[in-house]
Design a protein around this motif. Structure first.
Motif, PDB file in Angstrom:
ATOM      1  N   ILE A 174      -6.581 -23.634 -10.085  1.00 32.03           N
ATOM      2  CA  ILE A 174      -5.350 -22.975 -11.019  1.00 32.03           C
ATOM      3  C   ILE A 174      -5.823 -23.193 -12.459  1.00 32.03           C
ATOM      4  CG2 ILE A 174      -3.106 -23.219 -11.877  1.00 32.03           C
ATOM      5  CD1 ILE A 174      -2.318 -23.921  -8.956  1.00 32.03           C
ATOM      6  N   ALA A 175      -6.372 -24.552 -12.657  1.00 32.67           N
ATOM      7  CA  ALA A 175      -6.685 -25.135 -14.056  1.00 32.67           C
ATOM      8  C   ALA A 175      -7.858 -24.375 -14.573  1.00 32.67           C
ATOM      9  CB  ALA A 175      -7.000 -26.540 -13.920  1.00 32.67           C
ATOM     10  N   LEU A 176      -8.841 -23.976 -13.682  1.00 24.51           N
ATOM     11  CA  LEU A 176      -9.826 -23.312 -14.098  1.00 24.51           C
ATOM     12  C   LEU A 176      -9.744 -22.047 -14.335  1.00 24.51           C
ATOM     13  CD1 LEU A 176     -12.707 -24.952 -11.636  1.00 24.51           C
ATOM     14  CD2 LEU A 176     -12.387 -25.327 -14.321  1.00 24.51           C
ATOM     15  N   ALA A 177      -8.973 -21.219 -13.420  1.00 28.33           N
ATOM     16  CA  ALA A 177      -8.520 -19.941 -13.782  1.00 28.33           C
ATOM     17  C   ALA A 177      -7.779 -19.596 -15.040  1.00 28.33           C
ATOM     18  CB  ALA A 177      -8.059 -19.272 -12.471  1.00 28.33           C
ATOM     19  N   ALA A 178      -6.927 -20.536 -15.224  1.00 24.95           N
ATOM     20  CA  ALA A 178      -6.132 -20.570 -16.546  1.00 24.95           C
ATOM     21  C   ALA A 178      -6.908 -20.580 -17.550  1.00 24.95           C
ATOM     22  CB  ALA A 178      -5.076 -21.705 -16.538  1.00 24.95           C
ATOM     23  N   LEU A 179      -7.967 -21.738 -17.539  1.00 24.19           N
ATOM     24  CA  LEU A 179      -9.086 -21.919 -18.700  1.00 24.19           C
ATOM     25  C   LEU A 179      -9.788 -20.655 -18.900  1.00 24.19           C
ATOM     26  CD1 LEU A 179     -10.430 -23.421 -20.767  1.00 24.19           C
ATOM     27  CD2 LEU A 179     -11.823 -24.426 -18.965  1.00 24.19           C
ATOM     28  N   ASP A 180     -10.254 -19.944 -17.670  1.00 26.09           N
ATOM     29  CA  ASP A 180     -10.857 -18.667 -17.814  1.00 26.09           C
ATOM     30  C   ASP A 180     -10.273 -17.516 -18.665  1.00 26.09           C
ATOM     31  OD1 ASP A 180     -13.412 -17.149 -17.391  1.00 26.09           O
ATOM     32  OD2 ASP A 180     -12.149 -15.944 -16.025  1.00 26.09           O
ATOM     33  N   TRP A 181      -8.893 -17.401 -18.376  1.00 24.65           N
ATOM     34  CA  TRP A 181      -8.156 -16.487 -18.768  1.00 24.65           C
ATOM     35  C   TRP A 181      -7.722 -16.783 -20.377  1.00 24.65           C
ATOM     36  CZ3 TRP A 181      -5.630 -12.123 -17.071  1.00 24.65           C
ATOM     37  CH2 TRP A 181      -4.561 -11.366 -17.870  1.00 24.65           C
ATOM     38  N   ALA A 182      -7.701 -17.875 -20.711  1.00 24.58           N
ATOM     39  CA  ALA A 182      -7.338 -18.477 -22.085  1.00 24.58           C
ATOM     40  C   ALA A 182      -8.457 -18.401 -22.953  1.00 24.58           C
ATOM     41  CB  ALA A 182      -6.995 -19.993 -21.953  1.00 24.58           C
ATOM     42  N   ASP A 201       0.996 -42.738  -6.336  1.00 19.78           N
ATOM     43  CA  ASP A 201       0.136 -42.874  -5.324  1.00 19.78           C
ATOM     44  C   ASP A 201      -1.107 -42.727  -5.360  1.00 19.78           C
ATOM     45  OD1 ASP A 201       0.175 -39.907  -4.556  1.00 19.78           O
ATOM     46  OD2 ASP A 201       2.017 -40.048  -4.021  1.00 19.78           O
ATOM     47  N   GLU A 202      -2.206 -42.891  -4.311  1.00 17.52           N
ATOM     48  CA  GLU A 202      -3.556 -42.543  -4.539  1.00 17.52           C
ATOM     49  C   GLU A 202      -3.770 -41.069  -4.752  1.00 17.52           C
ATOM     50  OE1 GLU A 202      -6.982 -43.928  -5.504  1.00 17.52           O
ATOM     51  OE2 GLU A 202      -5.490 -45.344  -5.450  1.00 17.52           O
ATOM     52  N   ALA A 203      -3.203 -40.455  -3.768  1.00 20.23           N
ATOM     53  CA  ALA A 203      -3.506 -38.988  -3.496  1.00 20.23           C
ATOM     54  C   ALA A 203      -3.041 -38.436  -4.960  1.00 20.23           C
ATOM     55  CB  ALA A 203      -2.736 -38.315  -2.639  1.00 20.23           C
ATOM     56  N   MET A 204      -2.171 -38.817  -5.594  1.00 24.65           N
ATOM     57  CA  MET A 204      -1.497 -38.157  -6.822  1.00 24.65           C
ATOM     58  C   MET A 204      -2.559 -38.217  -7.981  1.00 24.65           C
ATOM     59  SD  MET A 204       1.432 -39.412  -9.190  1.00 24.65           S
ATOM     60  CE  MET A 204       2.028 -38.587 -10.582  1.00 24.65           C
ATOM     61  N   MET A 205      -2.964 -39.638  -8.049  1.00 23.79           N
ATOM     62  CA  MET A 205      -3.847 -40.138  -8.910  1.00 23.79           C
ATOM     63  C   MET A 205      -5.264 -39.194  -8.820  1.00 23.79           C
ATOM     64  SD  MET A 205      -2.563 -41.542 -11.101  1.00 23.79           S
ATOM     65  CE  MET A 205      -1.093 -42.817 -11.466  1.00 23.79           C
ATOM     66  N   GLN A 206      -5.867 -39.241  -7.610  1.00 18.87           N
ATOM     67  CA  GLN A 206      -6.984 -38.365  -7.266  1.00 18.87           C
ATOM     68  C   GLN A 206      -7.113 -37.211  -7.704  1.00 18.87           C
ATOM     69  OE1 GLN A 206      -8.121 -39.197  -3.200  1.00 18.87           O
ATOM     70  NE2 GLN A 206      -8.672 -41.366  -3.304  1.00 18.87           N
ATOM     71  N   GLU A 207      -5.963 -36.370  -7.459  1.00 17.58           N
ATOM     72  CA  GLU A 207      -5.675 -34.925  -7.668  1.00 17.58           C
ATOM     73  C   GLU A 207      -5.735 -34.577  -9.191  1.00 17.58           C
ATOM     74  OE1 GLU A 207      -1.856 -32.394  -7.830  1.00 17.58           O
ATOM     75  OE2 GLU A 207      -2.547 -32.512  -5.755  1.00 17.58           O
ATOM     76  N   ILE A 208      -4.985 -35.600  -9.881  1.00 13.50           N
ATOM     77  CA  ILE A 208      -4.839 -35.244 -11.577  1.00 13.50           C
ATOM     78  C   ILE A 208      -6.075 -35.616 -12.097  1.00 13.50           C
ATOM     79  CG2 ILE A 208      -3.927 -37.512 -12.113  1.00 13.50           C
ATOM     80  CD1 ILE A 208      -2.101 -35.881 -14.008  1.00 13.50           C
ATOM     81  N   ALA A 209      -7.032 -36.699 -11.582  1.00 13.19           N
ATOM     82  CA  ALA A 209      -8.339 -37.072 -11.844  1.00 13.19           C
ATOM     83  C   ALA A 209      -9.302 -35.872 -11.848  1.00 13.19           C
ATOM     84  CB  ALA A 209      -8.814 -38.176 -11.186  1.00 13.19           C
ATOM     85  N   ALA A 210      -9.099 -35.109 -10.893  1.00 10.46           N
ATOM     86  CA  ALA A 210     -10.193 -34.033 -10.351  1.00 10.46           C
ATOM     87  C   ALA A 210      -9.595 -32.880 -11.210  1.00 10.46           C
ATOM     88  CB  ALA A 210      -9.575 -33.656  -9.008  1.00 10.46           C
ATOM     89  N   VAL A 211      -8.338 -32.690 -11.551  1.00  7.33           N
ATOM     90  CA  VAL A 211      -7.945 -31.745 -12.565  1.00  7.33           C
ATOM     91  C   VAL A 211      -8.755 -31.984 -13.966  1.00  7.33           C
ATOM     92  CG1 VAL A 211      -6.318 -30.315 -13.801  1.00  7.33           C
ATOM     93  CG2 VAL A 211      -6.304 -30.869 -11.532  1.00  7.33           C
ATOM     94  N   HIS A 212      -8.586 -33.285 -14.367  1.00 15.33           N
ATOM     95  CA  HIS A 212      -9.195 -33.717 -15.737  1.00 15.33           C
ATOM     96  C   HIS A 212     -10.665 -33.783 -15.918  1.00 15.33           C
ATOM     97  CE1 HIS A 212     -10.500 -36.516 -18.554  1.00 15.33           C
ATOM     98  NE2 HIS A 212      -9.171 -36.328 -19.248  1.00 15.33           N
ATOM     99  N   ALA A 214     -12.466 -31.592 -14.056  1.00 14.54           N
ATOM    100  CA  ALA A 214     -12.834 -30.025 -14.092  1.00 14.54           C
ATOM    101  C   ALA A 214     -12.811 -29.439 -15.392  1.00 14.54           C
ATOM    102  CB  ALA A 214     -12.172 -29.099 -12.810  1.00 14.54           C
ATOM    103  N   VAL A 215     -11.679 -29.735 -15.982  1.00 18.02           N
ATOM    104  CA  VAL A 215     -11.473 -28.700 -17.525  1.00 18.02           C
ATOM    105  C   VAL A 215     -11.653 -29.764 -18.813  1.00 18.02           C
ATOM    106  CG1 VAL A 215      -9.687 -27.499 -16.521  1.00 18.02           C
ATOM    107  CG2 VAL A 215      -8.929 -29.641 -17.286  1.00 18.02           C
ATOM    108  N   LYS A 216     -11.824 -31.080 -18.496  1.00 18.69           N
ATOM    109  CA  LYS A 216     -12.165 -31.916 -19.507  1.00 18.69           C
ATOM    110  C   LYS A 216     -11.245 -31.811 -20.723  1.00 18.69           C
ATOM    111  CE  LYS A 216     -17.111 -32.150 -18.278  1.00 18.69           C
ATOM    112  NZ  LYS A 216     -17.003 -31.622 -16.953  1.00 18.69           N
ATOM    113  N   PRO A 217     -10.068 -32.042 -20.677  1.00 15.63           N
ATOM    114  CA  PRO A 217      -9.066 -31.806 -21.890  1.00 15.63           C
ATOM    115  C   PRO A 217      -9.428 -32.677 -22.976  1.00 15.63           C
ATOM    116  CG  PRO A 217      -7.971 -33.072 -19.752  1.00 15.63           C
ATOM    117  CD  PRO A 217      -9.343 -32.750 -19.576  1.00 15.63           C
ATOM    118  N   ILE A 218      -8.759 -32.157 -24.291  1.00 11.74           N
ATOM    119  CA  ILE A 218      -9.150 -32.928 -25.677  1.00 11.74           C
ATOM    120  C   ILE A 218      -7.886 -33.853 -25.520  1.00 11.74           C
ATOM    121  CG2 ILE A 218      -8.125 -31.223 -27.043  1.00 11.74           C
ATOM    122  CD1 ILE A 218     -10.348 -32.028 -28.981  1.00 11.74           C
ATOM    123  N   GLU A 219      -6.593 -33.458 -24.869  1.00 15.66           N
ATOM    124  CA  GLU A 219      -5.624 -34.388 -24.963  1.00 15.66           C
ATOM    125  C   GLU A 219      -5.036 -34.705 -23.480  1.00 15.66           C
ATOM    126  OE1 GLU A 219      -4.275 -35.865 -27.443  1.00 15.66           O
ATOM    127  OE2 GLU A 219      -4.728 -35.107 -29.330  1.00 15.66           O
TER     128      GLU A 219
END
Length: 454
Positions: A174-182, A201-212, A214-219
C-alpha cells in the motif's frame, strides 16, 4: 487545557511575583508547590526531578538573588525551564516539519489504536494544505476497514487527495503504491496512516518497521493521547526504541485537566513535540511552541496564538469594509451582526479563545458556560437566517407578528428572538461609540453583552 496544573502554578507565580526578597524558606516552599502540581498532573517523576533541580540551582544563583525584583526573576526561571522541559532547548527548528528531500516528503504516523491517529492525519493534511502543499493521504491499516473509510472521509473534508487501499492489501505494498502515485501526480507530501493496536506487540512493531524501511520517511511522528498519563510515557519509550522517531503529536490536550504527558513525553523520548490536538474539529491542530505552551501552563496566556487565530479566522478585508461603513455613518445591521458571530466561530469559538487568555481573564469568565454560549451563538445565527433580507437590513421592522414567524422558522421560542434583538441593540450602540472614537467606552460596555458572558 491542563486546567488543574495551570491553576496551581498561576497561584505560585502570583505569590512569588510579590516577594521582595527570596529566602531559602520561601524558595523551598515554592518548589514544593511546583513539584506537587507537576506530580498531580501526571508528569513523569524523572522529568519532575530534573526540572526542580534546575530551577533550584538557578533560583539560588546570582541572576535571581541580585535582581531588583527577585520574585519576578524566579518566575522567569520557572517559565524558561518549563519551556526547556517541553523541548525549547532543542531549538526552534526541531519542532518544524522537515521537507528536505525530493518530493514527496513522506510522513509516517505511528501510535496505538484509539489515540486519534486517523483524525490527526486528516488535521495534518489540512494544516499542510493551508501552507500551500499538495497532500496525499493513504491508510495502511488493513485490520480495520473502518479506518480506511474514516481517513477517506476526513481527507475529503479537508480537501486533500486520498489514495485508496483495501483490507486484502499488504501494508508495505500500500505504502509503495501510494508513493508511486504521489510521485507521478506531483504531490508535495504523502502522509501514511498505519495500524494501531490496543497494546504494543511484536507483530505491530515489525510491520511498521517494514513500512518505514520500504518508504524511508523524512518524518516519523508518534501520535500519543495526552489523557493517558503515565501509560503514554511507557508507550512513547517502546515506540522510540523500535522506530527512529522524529517527533511527537499530542492529541486530546483539550480533554484533560492534567495533561502531564505534554510535559514529560519530550523528556522521555528526547524527540520534539511538533503538534498538539486542541479540539475535535479538523482545524484543531496547532504547531507546538514550548515557550508559548509554558506561558499557558503558568497562566500567562498565549496572546501570540490568539493573534494568529484572529489573522487566520478573520476576513481582514470584510473587517476593514465594516469599519469604514460605520465611520462614514453607515448603519450596523443584522447582516453585520451575523458576520461578527461567524468570525468568532472561525476563531475557534469562545472556549478556544478563552484558553489562550491569561489566568486573570479566565478567572473572570469562570462562571460562564462556554458550551452553552457557543450553542447560543449558533441559535442566534439560525434566527438571523430566518429573517427576510428586508428585516436583516432594517431590524426596527421586527414587531410581534414578525417575531413569531422568525421564531417558528428558527425552531426557537419568541423570548430567544427578543434576547437576540437586545444583544444586537447593545452591539449597535457599541458601533455608534466606535464611530465617535470612543473605543475605550465600547470595550467597557462589552461586559455581559455576549451570550454566556454575564
Amino acid at each position: 487545557m491542563l486546567d488543574n496544573l495551570t491553576q496551581r502554578l498561576a497561584k505560585v507565580v502570583k505569590t512569588m511575583r510579590g516577594e521582595a526578597r527570596l529566602t531559602e524558606s520561601n524558595t523551598a516552599e515554592m518548589l514544593r508547590e511546583v513539584r506537587l502540581a507537576l506530580l498531580e498532573a501526571d508528569v513523569a517523576l524523572p522529568a519532575v526531578r530534573e526540572f526542580i533541580a534546575k530551577v533550584k540551582e538557578k533560583a539560588l544563583g546570582e541572576e535571581v538573588i541580585g535582581s531588583l525584583s527577585p520574585g519576578q526573576a524566579l518566575v522567569g526561571v520557572v517559565q524558561k525551564e518549563l519551556a526547556a522541559l517541553m523541548g525549547a532547548d532543542l531549538g526552534p527548528e526541531a519542532s518544524q516539519l522537515s521537507f528536505a528531500q525530493q518530493p514527496p516528503a513522506i510522513i509516517l504516523m505511528a501510535g496505538l489504536q484509539g489515540v486519534g491517529k486517523t483524525t490527526t492525519t486528516g488535521k495534518l493534511a489540512k494544516y499542510l494544505k493551508e501552507q500551500k502543499k499538495k497532500v496525499l493521504t493513504v491508510s495502511a491499516d488493513v485490520y480495520r476497514p473502518a479506518a480506511i473509510a474514516q481517513l477517506e472521509s476526513v481527507t475529503k473534508q479537508v480537501g486533500a487527495d486520498f489514495f485508496p487501499s483495501t483490507a486484502n492489501d499488504k501494508p508495505v505494498d500500500i505504502a509503495l503504491a501510494a508513493l508511486d502515485w504521489a510521485k507521478k501526480h506531483y504531490h508535495d507530501v504523502l502522509i501514511i496512516d498505519t495500524a494501531g493496536r490496543l497494546a504494543i506487540d511484536e507483530a505491530m512493531m515489525q510491520e511498521i518497521a517494514a513500512v518505514h524501511a520500504a518508504v524511508k520517511p523524512i518524518e516519523t511522528l508518534f501520535v500519543v493521547d495526552a489523557m493517558v498519563g503515565q501509560d503514554a510515557i511507557n508507550t512513547a519509550k517502546a515506540f522510540n526504541e523500535a522506530l527512529p522517531l522524529t517527533g511527537v503529536i499530542l492529541t486530546k490536550l483539550d480533554g484533560d485537566s492534567r495533561g502531564g504527558a505534554a510535559l514529560s513525553v519530550r523528556h522521555v523520548t528526547g524527540k520534539p513535540i511538533k503538534f498538539a490536538g486542541v479540539s475535535e474539529k479538523l482545524d484543531g491542530l496547532e504547531a507546538f511552541d514550548p515557550a508559548r505552551m509554558a506561558n499557558r501552563v503558568l497562566g500567562m496566556g498565549d496572546i501570540l496564538a490568539l493573534v494568529e487565530e484572529a489573522r487566520k479566522g478573520v476576513d481582514m478585508q470584510a473587517a476593514a469594509d465594516m469599519a469604514n461603513k460605520i465611520k462614514s455613518g453607515g448603519k450596523f445591521d443584522m447582516n453585520d451582526f451575523k458576520a461578527q458571530l461567524t468570525q468568532m466561530k472561525k476563531m475557534g469559538g469562545m472556549s478556544g479563545l478563552l484558553d489562550k487568555l491569561p489566568a486573570q481573564f479566565q478567572q473572570a469568565a469562570a462562571g460562564a458556560n462556554m458550551d452553552q454560549a457557543e450553542k447560543q451563538v449558533r441559535r442566534m445565527c439560525g434566527i438571523i437566517d430566518s429573517m427576510t433580507p428586508q428585516e436583516r437590513a432594517k431590524p426596527e421592522l421586527i414587531k410581534a407578528n414578525r417575531k413569531r414567524r422568525i421564531a417558528a422558522g428558527a425552531g426557537v421560542q419568541v423570548q430567544e428572538v427578543n434576547r437576540m434583538l437586545t444583544q444586537y441593540d447593545q452591539m449597535n450602540t457599541m458601533m455608534k461609540k466606535l464611530k465617535g472614537g470612543g473605543l475605550m467606552k465600547m470595550m467597557r460596555g462589552m461586559k455581559g453583552m455576549m451570550p454566556g458572558m454575564r
